[in-house]
Scaffold this motif. Structure first.
Motif, mmCIF file in Angstrom:
data_model
loop_
_atom_site.group_PDB
_atom_site.id
_atom_site.type_symbol
_atom_site.label_atom_id
_atom_site.label_comp_id
_atom_site.label_asym_id
_atom_site.label_seq_id
_atom_site.Cartn_x
_atom_site.Cartn_y
_atom_site.Cartn_z
ATOM 1 N N TYR A 113 39.944 50.882 48.174
ATOM 2 C CA TYR A 113 39.989 50.812 46.706
ATOM 3 C C TYR A 113 40.219 49.370 46.270
ATOM 4 O O TYR A 113 40.938 48.615 46.942
ATOM 5 N N SER A 114 39.623 48.986 45.113
ATOM 6 C CA SER A 114 39.851 47.626 44.620
ATOM 7 C C SER A 114 40.289 47.654 43.159
ATOM 8 O O SER A 114 39.866 48.509 42.381
ATOM 9 N N VAL A 115 41.183 46.720 42.821
ATOM 10 C CA VAL A 115 41.554 46.509 41.416
ATOM 11 C C VAL A 115 40.984 45.156 41.018
ATOM 12 O O VAL A 115 41.369 44.126 41.574
ATOM 13 N N GLU A 116 40.036 45.202 40.083
ATOM 14 C CA GLU A 116 39.367 43.971 39.663
ATOM 15 C C GLU A 116 40.037 43.383 38.423
ATOM 16 O O GLU A 116 40.582 44.132 37.609
ATOM 17 N N VAL A 117 39.990 42.070 38.335
ATOM 18 C CA VAL A 117 40.461 41.401 37.104
ATOM 19 C C VAL A 117 39.254 40.630 36.587
ATOM 20 O O VAL A 117 39.054 39.466 36.903
ATOM 21 N N LEU A 118 38.431 41.327 35.820
ATOM 22 C CA LEU A 118 37.140 40.768 35.410
ATOM 23 C C LEU A 118 37.304 39.435 34.699
ATOM 24 O O LEU A 118 38.296 39.197 34.019
ATOM 25 N N PHE A 119 36.343 38.594 34.802
ATOM 26 C CA PHE A 119 36.330 37.237 34.261
ATOM 27 C C PHE A 119 37.348 36.337 34.965
ATOM 28 O O PHE A 119 36.977 35.275 35.454
ATOM 29 N N ALA A 120 38.619 36.749 34.992
ATOM 30 C CA ALA A 120 39.635 35.894 35.631
ATOM 31 C C ALA A 120 39.255 35.639 37.088
ATOM 32 O O ALA A 120 39.312 34.495 37.562
ATOM 33 N N THR A 121 38.825 36.692 37.801
ATOM 34 C CA THR A 121 38.436 36.547 39.207
ATOM 35 C C THR A 121 37.187 35.669 39.324
ATOM 36 O O THR A 121 37.135 34.755 40.154
ATOM 37 N N SER A 122 36.206 35.948 38.473
ATOM 38 C CA SER A 122 34.949 35.191 38.531
ATOM 39 C C SER A 122 35.205 33.704 38.310
ATOM 40 O O SER A 122 34.673 32.856 39.028
ATOM 41 N N ASP A 174 38.796 48.205 36.916
ATOM 42 C CA ASP A 174 39.191 46.920 36.317
ATOM 43 C C ASP A 174 40.517 47.120 35.581
ATOM 44 O O ASP A 174 40.765 48.171 34.993
ATOM 45 N N VAL A 175 41.352 46.097 35.626
ATOM 46 C CA VAL A 175 42.661 46.229 34.982
ATOM 47 C C VAL A 175 42.781 45.358 33.730
ATOM 48 O O VAL A 175 43.613 45.621 32.869
ATOM 49 N N ILE A 176 41.914 44.371 33.564
ATOM 50 C CA ILE A 176 42.143 43.415 32.473
ATOM 51 C C ILE A 176 41.750 43.981 31.098
ATOM 52 O O ILE A 176 42.474 43.797 30.118
ATOM 53 N N PHE A 177 40.636 44.691 31.016
ATOM 54 C CA PHE A 177 40.192 45.130 29.681
ATOM 55 C C PHE A 177 41.108 46.188 29.087
ATOM 56 O O PHE A 177 41.450 46.132 27.897
ATOM 57 N N SER A 178 41.521 47.142 29.919
ATOM 58 C CA SER A 178 42.463 48.152 29.391
ATOM 59 C C SER A 178 43.780 47.486 29.005
ATOM 60 O O SER A 178 44.401 47.850 28.001
ATOM 61 N N SER A 179 44.193 46.470 29.779
ATOM 62 C CA SER A 179 45.438 45.753 29.449
ATOM 63 C C SER A 179 45.286 44.984 28.144
ATOM 64 O O SER A 179 46.210 44.942 27.320
#
Lengths: 260, 312
Positions: free
Chosen positions: A128-137, A60-65
């Motif tokens: 491999y996947s890069v997720e953007v949690l919540f935003a994608t959902s 996931d990329v959003i939480f670390s960002s």
């Protein structure tokens, strides 16, 4: 030499903030792309070549960002305040520059992470996947989808809103830490530690209609459907309240001496 | 353009740092702001320059409030011992950023000072020694287009050569582009020949304000036998006195009376001596018996090279 109107100083202050943030974002993405994407991608590709198609990686990329932009806003708050006060800025202007710069950083970082996610997910769909949690959902309308491959602008917008919330909280914490001493910090920290679990406990005992109301505020509809606009609006309202708190705390902020 | 300070009071929990201070700083004048440690000098400068808040009172530039008012604040610049520049910022960037913020920067003077001080502008601020940090801040202060420049301990960490260079350049830039300088320092002797006006502050109150030349001639010392000195100064405004092994020195405020008895030596006090005696008198004001200090030691504070012997 003539002193120009103070409005000419604002673009200069914003350029300074953008350069400072740009360096931070550059370092962050260098690490993230290197250690969070490329290194695991190589490992997964190597494993797939030996073990077959079953191996798949993701991050996931959003939480670390969000954590990063929050820290960036908080850490730079003190040094920015000193530098701008030295150069004749009022406290009101300083807080506006801070809010404007975290908004620009959130939009820019949101763009980069959305682009990164879509590129990786479309180029390496089986690796491999890069997720953007919540935003994608929210963009796809439910928790089922975690890996974005389309809805670029909506995911970008939602990411930017989430990053802006994290940055504004970072800004508020930065000003709070700069203004308060150890005892006050400890009291506030202890209060937060006690109050947050208490609120969660209270929430569990709320009547169903209250729970439904809070659910609708963050875009949870019936049958698990998620709508992005109430979620974005709620986050923006919370961000505005946090920024208002930061501005209030900044109003009577002073330079701490010596060699503050 | 006049900077007016009215009834400024600053109270901390434990201490009153400023008490009803009123002052006016005129344009194109070099001021010395003198005071002992903790007198309130830096507090005053920090309030004027929006770094800290006043408890009561106003600071106005041509009738406009200065506190937290960006357009007015851009006419003021404070260089102090506090380091407010980002530590990792290069010296050259500090200067270009300062130009951006103030809309101008005297690059000719800046380059002259950079060469004169041998400042390495490619270094970051945090990598500079204390002296060179002071130099960086001084260059920024001298080259901004502000009309009021406040220098709080401007020679902190500077060696004698650099101090002399700074004083020379200060005079030069003042004559090239007159503006108001307010210099707060403990090295009074070094700046006494630069300043036109003096403000003396102690315990948060203004003890005296006036032009430097008349202030240097507004007090004198009387040295001689205790009986003679005491009799001569009985009706004068005595600031303080010393007894040293059979000799007495009395420090008096005012002009020298015409009929000085033989056996008494009269000298004008320099600015530093005058400041020391005035602050001493203020400190012991509520206990006059402390004004006389008996000692078997030589009084070093009376620096004779600053004094002028007057006709008996």
């Amino acid at each position: 030499m003539k002193v120009l109107p103070s409005s000419t100083a604002l673009p200069c202050a914003l350029r300074y903030k953008m350069r400072q943030s740009g360096i931070g974002i550059g370092i962050y993405f260098a690490f993230f792309i290197g250690l969070g994407v490329l290194a695991p991608l190589i490992v997964v590709a190597a494993l797939q070549s030996t073990q077959g198609q079953g191996t798949f990686g993701g991050t996931d990329v959003i939480f670390s960002s969000m954590i990063f932009v929050g820290i960036l806003a908080g850490v730079s708050s003190s040094s920015d305040f000193k530098f701008f006060i030295q150069n004749g800025f009022s406290r009101g202007k300083i807080v506006w520059i801070s809010i404007l710069s975290i908004a620009i950083v959130s939009v820019a970082q949101g763009l980069i992470i959305t682009a990164l996610a879509l590129i990786v997910n479309n180029v390496f769909p089986t690796l491999y996947s890069v997720e953007v949690l919540f935003a994608t959902s929210y963009a796809y309308g439910g928790f089922g989808v975690m890996v974005p491959t389309s809805h670029f602008f909506l995911i970008w917008f939602l990411s930017a809103v989430m990053l802006f919330l994290a940055s504004s909280i970072g800004l508020l914490i930065g000003i709070f830490l700069d203004r308060t001493g150890t005892v006050v910090r400890l009291i506030v920290c202890a209060t937060v530690i006690v109050v947050v679990p208490l609120l969660i406990s209270i929430f569990q005992f709320l009547p169903m209609w209250w729970k439904a109301f809070f659910g609708r505020l963050v875009g949870f509809g019936e049958n698990g459907h998620m709508t992005p606009w109430p979620f974005a609006a709620t986050l923006l309202v919370i961000s505005a309240l946090v920024c208002a708190g930061a501005a209030l705390l900044n109003r009577r902020r002073e330079i701490k001496r010596v060699n503050a | 353009m006049t900077l007016k300070i009215s009834h400024l009071t600053k109270r901390y929990k434990e201490k009153q740092a400023l008490n009803n201070v009123s002052l006016t700083f005129e344009p194109s004048t070099i001021y010395a702001l003198l005071g002992n440690n903790g007198a309130g000098k830096s507090t005053l400068l920090n309030i004027i320059n929006n770094r800290i808040f006043t408890t009561e009172g106003e600071v106005e530039l041509d009738g406009e409030p200065v506190i937290d008012n960006s357009p007015a604040l851009r006419h003021l610049y404070l260089m102090s011992e506090d380091n407010l520049f980002p530590p990792s910022m290069k010296v050259s960037t500090i200067f270009t950023m300062t130009e951006g913020f103030f809309g101008g920067f005297d690059w000719d003077l800046a380059n002259h000072l950079i060469n004169g001080f041998e400042l390495q502008t490619s270094l970051s601020f945090k990598k500079l020694s204390t002296g060179y940090r002071t130099i960086t801040k001084l260059i920024a202060a001298l080259c901004v287009p502000a009309n009021y420049i406040f220098l709080d301990e401007p020679v902190l960490g500077l060696d004698a050569t650099h101090r002399e260079f700074f004083y020379r350049e200060l005079i030069q830039t003042f004559s090239d582009r007159p503006r108001c300088f307010v210099i707060s320092t403990h090295l009074i002797e070094e700046i006494s020949h630069l300043v036109e006006s003096v403000v003396i502050i102690d315990d948060g109150v203004i003890l005296e304000q006036g032009d430097a030349e008349s202030m240097e001639r507004s007090a004198f010392s009387v040295e001689g036998s205790p009986d003679l000195a005491e009799e001569f100064t009985a009706n004068l405004d005595v600031l303080s006195s010393n007894r040293i092994t059979g000799q007495m020195t009395v420090y008096v405020k005012g002009t020298v009376p015409p009929d000085v008895p033989a056996g008494l030596r009269i000298e004008y006090l320099g600015l530093q001596d005058y400041f020391v005696r005035l602050a001493q008198a203020h400190k012991f004001g509520q206990n006059p018996s402390l004004r006389t200090m008996d000692s078997d030691f030589t009084d070093d504070s009376h620096d004779s090279h600053n004094s002028t012997e007057v006709a008996r």
